[in-house]
Design a protein around this motif. Structure first.
Motif: not given
Length: 234
Positions: A28-39, A187-198
């Protein structure tokens, strides 16, 4: 008679400490994605010990089939995973793999699986991934919630977990697995945002590693117990 007793004792140690020939354990190989790298922002969900997403590849100690279990660590209701990218051994043609959803607690969440060629997929501006999974964005079918899982089976000739221990080959941030998180409250004016994690680094747990570690321990015990053999007449 003494030689027989000695080798019987050593054979028992080999079994106990993982040196028995032919012994097989699941890889088994397990990867934990806990680093945000863009957004613009990080996910609002608290970071769990397994990250905001965990990807576990398991070949059951054999070859030809690998089970991928994706486990969400998102705890904020609006946040969800919309895309996951990962790589495979450079010698393997992704289009030759059979990839199917075979289980998990998140029903009917996978909308598309892309595995056309090496290095063709992009995650958050980082290039060179081989396989890309898309998930539904409608609120009733999202891949979200702490502990929710999606399980896929990847089948190919001779396929093992070691075939998924590769970084993306293109420019940008390097990772074994990357994912897109959407619905991050802002917060306003963007009610939602996004990011990438790795993943920052892999956590490999193949059978060979367990056998090597336990085998070395067994050899250490044998060496330190040399006097025991003499006292017991081995």
């Amino acid at each position: 008679m003494k030689k027989i007793r000695k080798w019987t004792f050593l054979a028992a140690l080999f079994v106990v400490f993982g040196l028995a020939p032919g012994q097989a354990q699941a890889g088994m190989i397990t990867y934990s994605l806990g680093t945000a790298f863009t957004g613009k922002v990080d996910p609002k969900s608290p970071l769990t010990p397994n990250g905001w997403l965990m990807a576990a590849f398991d070949d059951g100690g054999g070859s030809g089939s690998v089970i991928l279990t994706l486990t969400s660590g998102l705890g904020v209701a609006s946040e969800f995973i919309s895309q996951v990218d990962f790589s495979v051994h450079p010698a393997i043609d992704p289009s030759g793999l059979v990839i199917t959803r075979t289980g998990g607690t998140s029903d009917d969440t996978v909308s598309r699986i892309i595995a056309t060629d090496q290095d063709k997929q992009t995650a958050g501006g980082s290039h060179g991934y081989d396989i890309e999974l898309h998930f539904k964005k409608a609120s009733v079918n999202r891949f979200d919630g702490v502990g929710e899982t999606v399980i896929l089976t990847l089948t190919g000739s001779g396929l093992t977990v070691e075939d998924f221990d590769f970084w993306n080959a293109g420019k940008g941030d390097s990772a074994h697995v990357a994912a897109h998180i959407q619905g991050i409250p802002t917060l306003w004016p963007d009610p939602e945002d996004s990011t990438w994690i790795k993943d920052p680094s892999p956590v490999p747990l193949p059978a060979a590693a367990w056998l090597l570690g336990s085998g070395l321990l067994g050899l250490a015990v044998i060496r330190r117990s040399g006097g025991l053999f003499k006292r017991q007449g081995f």
